[in-house]
Scaffold this motif. Structure first.
Motif: not given
Length: 472
Positions: A61-63, A362-363, A403
């Motif tokens: 889910r990472a950016r 989370d990202e 992530g």
């Protein structure tokens, strides 16, 4: 589990032969704005991604990604894969301690990370075939063996690119931000320049930006982010407008592209925007935040990484130390206990807490890894009087967090003495594929090298167990 057929472990001391000196990749100063001395941080205009128009299927889910690099090779036995039941001469001096996760043990000198174990996924079965620092660094950072590798083969434009370079090529960030920043050291020793730090065959216009200064210094300042005396933002914009008018006239006469144009545009946009400059102003952080990270190079570099990620830089690599800092051929336990593990434990724990508190964990995928591990058996290298561990790529560990990674687990295992994988081995290509997955780079993407040959940069597969649960 047998070692790769082309692999031989390093024994005893290692010496670097005198290589062909290469000029260090220069950093941009204000002169770069005028087209003089453009350096390695130049990131060029966007190029369209090849293959497909829809977003790739992703595990993460990472950016953004933070790579924490233990340059020199951290001992897996004495950190994340202790072997308390191994014989004398293998298990080492440290005791394992329980973590927040039942049944998961790590070194006694990582107590803060032990309390964050529910956020960590430890991969204990990484393996590859190079026991030389330079070759191994290229392999772990790019996911590929260094082309034409030999002992201490230095960086060249035939190398594979750092992941930040592919981001710059495929999906450069807006607003003049660099696609990647490497800090606080440039891995170079005399004439030896570590490969894997730049864009390789993609060319210098895609090189990540390399910071070479300790953020813990009171006078820390990144050159090129402030205007010299006598220049205001308004004056700079006026000068840019003049340059653009001149370039328009020039282009009417000659349509060939100027390779400096993209870099110059980035330099202008960086200096006329506050986002990146503000990220480097660590004195804007509250004193208690800086204290939590630790008033040392490790801690303040990790804090700077968080600020850069928050500003929108997609990938930041933090080298924990100077070249080969973790290369403990002798006196390994004193060095780890007193000099290396305490600031690492403090800084990484603060980074995880800080990212979590700001809603960024989370990202943001955090990857902690060195170029290889250390030998199972302790020994005395030439000239050493206190035992240490030599290079060992047969098996070693990496730690992942954020992530979307499912924490509190161990992925893979080493054999009882920590010499070879005791379960499915993972390769540097799999680590690179995991990073690319977090950066939303499609796995089928194709680029061309300097000979115009088509190449696929992503040859491994993301480590699915990081996201889908325990794998023995």
């Amino acid at each position: 589990m047998q070692p790769p057929s082309n692999w031989t472990p390093t024994r005893g001391s290692h010496r670097h032969p005198i290589g062909v000196a290469r000029r260090e990749f220069l950093q941009i100063g204000f002169s770069g704005l005028l087209g003089v001395g453009m350096g390695s941080w130049s990131l060029a205009h966007a190029a369209a991604a090849t293959g497909g128009t829809t977003a790739p299927s992703r595990l993460s889910r990472a950016r953004s990604v933070v790579i924490v690099f233990f340059t020199g090779g951290v001992s897996h036995h004495d950190t994340f894969d202790p072997k308390p039941d191994a014989p004398d001469g293998i298990r080492g001096d440290f005791n394992p301690i329980a973590t927040k996760v039942p049944g998961l043990f790590i070194s006694e000198h990582l107590p803060r990370l032990a309390s964050h174990a529910d956020k960590l996924a430890i991969v204990r079965s990484l393996s590859h075939g190079h026991s030389n620092h330079l070759n191994a660094t290229h392999w772990i950072l790019t996911g590929h063996p260094q082309p034409g590798a030999f002992f201490d083969k230095i960086a060249s434009r035939d190398d594979y690119p750092h992941p930040a370079a592919l981001v710059a090529r495929v999906r450069p960030p807006a607003d003049g931000l660099p696609s990647g920043v490497l800090l606080p050291t440039f891995l170079m020793q005399g004439p030896l320049i570590w490969p894997g730090q730049h864009a390789g065959f993609l060319g210098p216009k895609y090189d990540p930006w390399i910071i070479k200064d300790d953020p813990n210094r009171n006078e820390f300042q990144v050159k090129g982010l402030t205007l010299p005396d006598g220049f205001s933002v308004e004056r700079l914009r006026a000068r840019r407008a003049l340059f653009e008018q001149l370039h328009t006239l020039r282009d009417q006469i000659e349509r060939d592209a100027d390779p400096l144009d993209p870099a110059r545009a980035l330099a202008y946009s960086t200096l006329t925007s506050d986002r990146l400059a503000n990220a480097f102003q660590l004195d804007r952080e509250r004193a208690e935040v800086r204290d939590r990270y630790g008033r040392h190079m490790f801690g303040q570099s990790l804090l700077l990484a968080r600020r850069l990620i928050e500003a929108g830089v997609p990938i930041v690599q933090v080298n924990l130390g100077e070249v080969q800092t973790w290369d403990s051929h002798g006196d390994i336990f004193r060095r780890l206990k007193n000099d290396l593990l305490p600031p690492t434990d403090q800084g990484l724990s603060a980074l995880l807490d800080d990212l979590d508190a700001r809603g960024l964990l989370d990202e943001t995928l955090v990857v902690m890894v060195g170029e290889f591990g250390r030998t199972p058996r302790l020994g005395l290298s030439a000239g050493a009087t206190i035992p240490g561990r030599d290079h060992w790529p047969g098996v070693f560990s990496a730690v992942f967090a954020g992530g979307g990674v499912q924490g509190g687990q161990v992925v893979g295992k080493s054999d009882p003495i920590g010499a070879y994988p005791g379960s499915r081995p993972y390769a540097p290509a799999d680590v690179a594929a995991t990073v690319y997955d977090a950066l939303a780079i499609p796995p089928h993407i194709e680029v061309r090298d300097r000979l115009n040959r088509p190449l696929h940069l992503i040859t491994g597969k993301p480590i699915e167990a990081l996201y889908r649960g325990f794998e023995a």
